[in-house]
Design a protein around this motif. Structure first.
Motif, PDB file in Angstrom:
ATOM      1  N   PRO A   1       1.117  -1.675   0.332  1.00 25.55           N
ATOM      2  CA  PRO A   1       0.382   0.129   0.367  1.00 25.55           C
ATOM      3  C   PRO A   1       0.870   1.463  -0.141  1.00 25.55           C
ATOM      4  N   ASP A   2       1.944   1.127   0.420  1.00 27.37           N
ATOM      5  CA  ASP A   2       3.271   2.155   0.081  1.00 27.37           C
ATOM      6  C   ASP A   2       3.616   2.671  -0.999  1.00 27.37           C
ATOM      7  N   CYS A   3       3.303   1.561  -1.934  1.00 27.32           N
ATOM      8  CA  CYS A   3       4.070   1.759  -3.322  1.00 27.32           C
ATOM      9  C   CYS A   3       2.859   2.091  -4.518  1.00 27.32           C
ATOM     10  N   ILE A   4       1.485   2.678  -3.493  1.00 28.85           N
ATOM     11  CA  ILE A   4       1.284   3.448  -5.775  1.00 28.85           C
ATOM     12  C   ILE A   4       0.810   5.016  -5.356  1.00 28.85           C
ATOM     13  N   ASN A   5       0.614   6.069  -5.722  1.00 24.63           N
ATOM     14  CA  ASN A   5       0.642   7.004  -5.837  1.00 24.63           C
ATOM     15  C   ASN A   5      -0.093   7.772  -7.144  1.00 24.63           C
ATOM     16  N   THR A   6      -1.277   8.482  -7.421  1.00 23.63           N
ATOM     17  CA  THR A   6      -1.682   8.885  -8.357  1.00 23.63           C
ATOM     18  C   THR A   6      -1.596   8.734  -9.804  1.00 23.63           C
ATOM     19  N   LYS A   7      -0.022   9.130  -9.616  1.00 23.50           N
ATOM     20  CA  LYS A   7       0.692   8.609 -11.542  1.00 23.50           C
ATOM     21  C   LYS A   7       0.087   6.915 -11.767  1.00 23.50           C
ATOM     22  N   ILE A   8       0.699   6.575 -10.316  1.00 25.15           N
ATOM     23  CA  ILE A   8       0.511   4.710 -10.204  1.00 25.15           C
ATOM     24  C   ILE A   8      -1.339   4.293 -10.671  1.00 25.15           C
TER      25      ILE A   8
ATOM     26  N   SER B   1     -14.736  -3.130   7.887  1.00 26.57           N
ATOM     27  CA  SER B   1     -14.552  -1.070   7.288  1.00 26.57           C
ATOM     28  C   SER B   1     -14.390  -0.746   6.993  1.00 26.57           C
ATOM     29  N   THR B   2     -13.428  -0.970   5.751  1.00 31.78           N
ATOM     30  CA  THR B   2     -12.747  -0.315   4.928  1.00 31.78           C
ATOM     31  C   THR B   2     -13.968  -0.961   3.099  1.00 31.78           C
TER      32      THR B   2
ATOM     33  N   CYS C   1      -2.309   3.626   6.166  1.00 28.75           N
ATOM     34  CA  CYS C   1      -1.339   3.178   5.226  1.00 28.75           C
ATOM     35  C   CYS C   1      -2.314   2.298   4.270  1.00 28.75           C
ATOM     36  N   SER C   2      -2.734   1.427   4.747  1.00 22.12           N
ATOM     37  CA  SER C   2      -3.447   0.213   3.223  1.00 22.12           C
ATOM     38  C   SER C   2      -5.011   0.328   3.541  1.00 22.12           C
ATOM     39  N   CYS C   3      -5.226   1.479   4.363  1.00 21.59           N
ATOM     40  CA  CYS C   3      -6.918   2.241   4.317  1.00 21.59           C
ATOM     41  C   CYS C   3      -7.209   3.246   3.451  1.00 21.59           C
ATOM     42  N   LYS C   4      -5.881   3.693   3.229  1.00 20.51           N
ATOM     43  CA  LYS C   4      -6.022   4.567   2.609  1.00 20.51           C
ATOM     44  C   LYS C   4      -5.829   4.280   1.196  1.00 20.51           C
TER      45      LYS C   4
END
Length: 303
Positions: A121-128, A206-207, A166-169
């Motif tokens: 979950p910490d290896c994702i961003n808007t471009k991806i 809840s996610t 971070c996972s939830c986001k």
């Protein structure tokens, strides 16, 4: 007879008019908790060789791995199509151009009708996410996040390198783009007792997660967790204990979450504990019988 949970097999069959099989590929990625970006050594429980099949070889191209995988599965079924499963390590950990080249090589391979991308979950961003959203409109796509635990102390202990928040986001941002989103958790991690696991079930529920894989903790030879287990032994679930916990767990989950797996089976030569002597399908059959016996089903106690 209907299963007492929302089964992945039934769900995936509803998506395609033919049999579907995942073929794992190793695209040569690393992880930020291996290469020093956030840490070294990787997760304490992890050895990717426990799930990489023999046809999966990072020294071969994506297409070569897929063709070898197709030959492996064609022995069973001739009328079959495949999902390329980017499983090993972190498969969004690279530039957009690199990701495009890897994914599109897979999709250009004959009989590949979609892809599954395993990542952190910490290896994702808007471009991806922009790219994945576009890709999901062109082909079948699942993005699968390693969540592992909802307890931040446990995540730190296993050297995961990210928080549950971070996972939830990441889940929310991915689902909101219309991308089918999966997650993976491990029950029995050191620090996560039965009470903590049931707290986790409610938090996972809840996610906005679409698909969930649940595995028992396995201690793999040569990992940091083996060293920890030998020096400071902690409780490992028996098959019966795990089954009872799992029954409580899924009753707390939303009914619409698709459950893909309940158990994992490392090669015997690599497994330190627990050795249940059960194949995955044998455990699942026992689990279904147990659920029916106690009148338990997914979502029974979900809020």
């Amino acid at each position: 007879m209907a299963l007492p949970y929302n089964d992945f097999g039934n769900w995936i069959r509803s998506k395609f008019p033919f049999k579907i099989q995942k073929i794992s590929v190793d695209a040569g990625f690393s992880c930020p908790n291996r290469d020093g970006k956030i840490s070294h050594g990787g997760c304490s429980f992890c050895d990717n060789n426990t799930f990489n099949p023999p046809y999966c070889d990072k020294n071969k191209t994506i297409k070569e791995q897929l063709e070898r995988g197709k030959e492996f599965f064609k022995r069973k079924y001739t009328d079959m199509r495949y999902l390329a499963y980017f499983q090993a390590y972190t498969n969004t950990y690279g530039s957009i151009d690199l990701l495009k080249s890897k994914y599109e090589e897979a999709l250009d391979t004959e009989d590949i009708v979609g892809i599954v991308i395993g990542t952190r979950p910490d290896c994702i961003n808007t471009k991806i996410l922009d790219y994945l959203e576009s890709l999901s409109r062109q082909t079948f796509l699942i993005v699968e996040y390693g969540i592992e635990s909802a307890n931040n102390d446990t995540l730190q202990r296993i050297n995961r390198g990210h928080s549950f928040e971070c996972s939830c986001k990441a889940i929310e941002e991915t689902v909101n783009r219309g991308i089918i989103t999966g997650g993976h958790v491990i029950l029995g991690l050191p620090g996560d007792d039965e009470k903590e696991s049931l707290r986790q079930a409610k938090m996972i529920s809840s996610t906005k997660l679409n698909i969930l894989k649940i595995h028992q903790l396995q201690i793999i030879r040569g990992t940091k967790l083996e060293k920890e287990y030998n020096e400071h032994p902690f409780h490992m679930y028996t098959a019966e204990e795990y089954m009872k916990l799992l029954a409580q767990y899924i009753q707390l989950l939303r009914k619409d979450i698709i459950l893909e797996r309940f158990v994992s089976q490392a090669p015997k030569s690599m497994l330190i504990a627990p050795d249940w002597g059960l194949k995955n399908y044998e455990f699942t059959n026992l689990f279904v019988n147990y659920l029916n016996k106690i009148n338990a089903y997914q979502g029974k106690y979900a809020e």
